[in-house]
Design a protein around this motif. Sequence first.
Motif, PDB file in Angstrom:
ATOM      1  N   ASP A  68      -0.438  17.942  -8.162  1.00 35.45           N
ATOM      2  CA  ASP A  68       0.563  17.541  -9.154  1.00 35.45           C
ATOM      3  C   ASP A  68       0.173  18.169 -10.481  1.00 35.45           C
ATOM      4  O   ASP A  68      -0.865  17.806 -11.067  1.00 35.45           O
ATOM      5  CB  ASP A  68       0.597  16.015  -9.264  1.00 35.45           C
ATOM      6  N   THR A  70       1.464  17.958 -13.469  1.00 34.31           N
ATOM      7  CA  THR A  70       1.454  17.031 -14.599  1.00 34.31           C
ATOM      8  C   THR A  70       0.148  16.250 -14.655  1.00 34.31           C
ATOM      9  O   THR A  70      -0.462  16.089 -15.719  1.00 34.31           O
ATOM     10  CB  THR A  70       2.647  16.061 -14.512  1.00 34.31           C
ATOM     11  N   GLU A  74      -2.717  16.354 -17.667  1.00 32.83           N
ATOM     12  CA  GLU A  74      -3.042  15.128 -18.395  1.00 32.83           C
ATOM     13  C   GLU A  74      -4.523  14.789 -18.328  1.00 32.83           C
ATOM     14  O   GLU A  74      -5.076  14.223 -19.281  1.00 32.83           O
ATOM     15  CB  GLU A  74      -2.214  13.960 -17.843  1.00 32.83           C
ATOM     16  N   ASP A  94       7.932  22.033 -13.312  1.00 32.40           N
ATOM     17  CA  ASP A  94       7.790  20.624 -12.911  1.00 32.40           C
ATOM     18  C   ASP A  94       6.918  19.816 -13.868  1.00 32.40           C
ATOM     19  O   ASP A  94       6.693  18.618 -13.649  1.00 32.40           O
ATOM     20  CB  ASP A  94       7.201  20.537 -11.498  1.00 32.40           C
ATOM     21  N   LEU A  95       6.410  20.445 -14.917  1.00 28.56           N
ATOM     22  CA  LEU A  95       5.509  19.765 -15.852  1.00 28.56           C
ATOM     23  C   LEU A  95       6.260  18.680 -16.623  1.00 28.56           C
ATOM     24  O   LEU A  95       7.274  18.956 -17.260  1.00 28.56           O
ATOM     25  CB  LEU A  95       4.905  20.794 -16.813  1.00 28.56           C
ATOM     26  N   LYS A  96       5.728  17.470 -16.580  1.00 29.20           N
ATOM     27  CA  LYS A  96       6.390  16.336 -17.244  1.00 29.20           C
ATOM     28  C   LYS A  96       5.545  15.800 -18.400  1.00 29.20           C
ATOM     29  O   LYS A  96       5.663  14.634 -18.772  1.00 29.20           O
ATOM     30  CB  LYS A  96       6.670  15.232 -16.226  1.00 29.20           C
ATOM     31  N   THR A  97       4.701  16.640 -18.929  1.00 30.57           N
ATOM     32  CA  THR A  97       3.919  16.282 -20.103  1.00 30.57           C
ATOM     33  C   THR A  97       3.892  17.498 -21.017  1.00 30.57           C
ATOM     34  O   THR A  97       4.604  18.470 -20.775  1.00 30.57           O
ATOM     35  CB  THR A  97       2.497  15.835 -19.695  1.00 30.57           C
ATOM     36  N   ASN A  98       3.108  17.442 -22.093  1.00 27.99           N
ATOM     37  CA  ASN A  98       3.043  18.588 -23.000  1.00 27.99           C
ATOM     38  C   ASN A  98       1.606  19.101 -23.082  1.00 27.99           C
ATOM     39  O   ASN A  98       0.693  18.536 -22.481  1.00 27.99           O
ATOM     40  CB  ASN A  98       3.572  18.218 -24.389  1.00 27.99           C
TER      41      ASN A  98
END
Length: 331
Positions: A68, A70, A74, A94-98
């Motif tokens: 994953d 993300t 993190e 698909d990255l759901k963070t920064n």
Amino acid sequence: MLTEPKIAIIGSGSWATALAKILLNNVDRLNWYFRNPDSIEQFKRFKHNPNYLRGIEFDTGRIDFFSDITEVVEQSDVLVLAIPSAFLDRSLADLKTNFNHKYIVSAIKGIVPEGNQIVGQYLNQNYKVPYERIGVIAGPCHAEEVALERLSYLTIACPDIKRARDFAFKLECPYIRAHVSDDIFGTEYASVLKNIIAIASGIVHGLRYGDNFQAVLVANAIQEIKRFVDKVHPITRDIKSSAYLGDLLVTAYSQFSRNRTFGTMIGKGYTTRTAQLEMHMVAEGYYATKSIHEINQEYKVNIPICEAVYNILYEGATPSVEIRRLTEKLR
């Protein structure tokens, strides 16, 4: 007590595997992202990457695997990107963070084709990562020789020299020497261009040109690279140093160079599609050829070797005819 930054490898190919081997000389644990969960299970079972550099055995108890993207971002402070440039945009989709507060080191020697951007530009413009938190790993260094622990040299480029030195320290080991530079644009573009030159080197080898002409080709190529990087990012740099000339030489001449191998197949009459299928590996120079051609529509630098490769790969020019034309332009 300060804790050590957590380093993650993003990618599972040969260069990612070599970098993991290097880093594990100096860090206790490493995060490692694989897109395919099945590859992770095979890695854990057999203690080596199931697809690349299988001769390197890892202590998997020191590796935290992720599928994953993300989650791995993190849980990491330093991200080493080792995904082929043609797939980078898709991989980060698909990255759901920064990337806030992350230090990102590009081990990618190619251009992101969606916007014809080197990786540093892509991260800055699409993810707002400041250039001071972007590093570049430059050669000359082949993954296969790292696997054999043959002495190799790397250059870490970053506008923030302290960050570059800190990461270079993580790479130092008995078979790796690491130096630093602030030339993030020049080292990236030089890495891209040398892959195109290596395709040209392979094409002329496939056409049975000899060592004499290869030497002329490479001598002209370093001048071509200098003209381009000086136009795109005009600063004082020594183009004869390892990060530029050294990287060009090893990629143009080495038996391990996938771009030279790809070019050799083209010179021998393979179509680009057939050559790509038979290699089972990505030749970054194939995608870079089109991107550099398009970028140069703005800069209009004299780069006849790169243009010859473009004509062969994308315009259907006959390799023997195009290289014969090229020979008239070299000195």
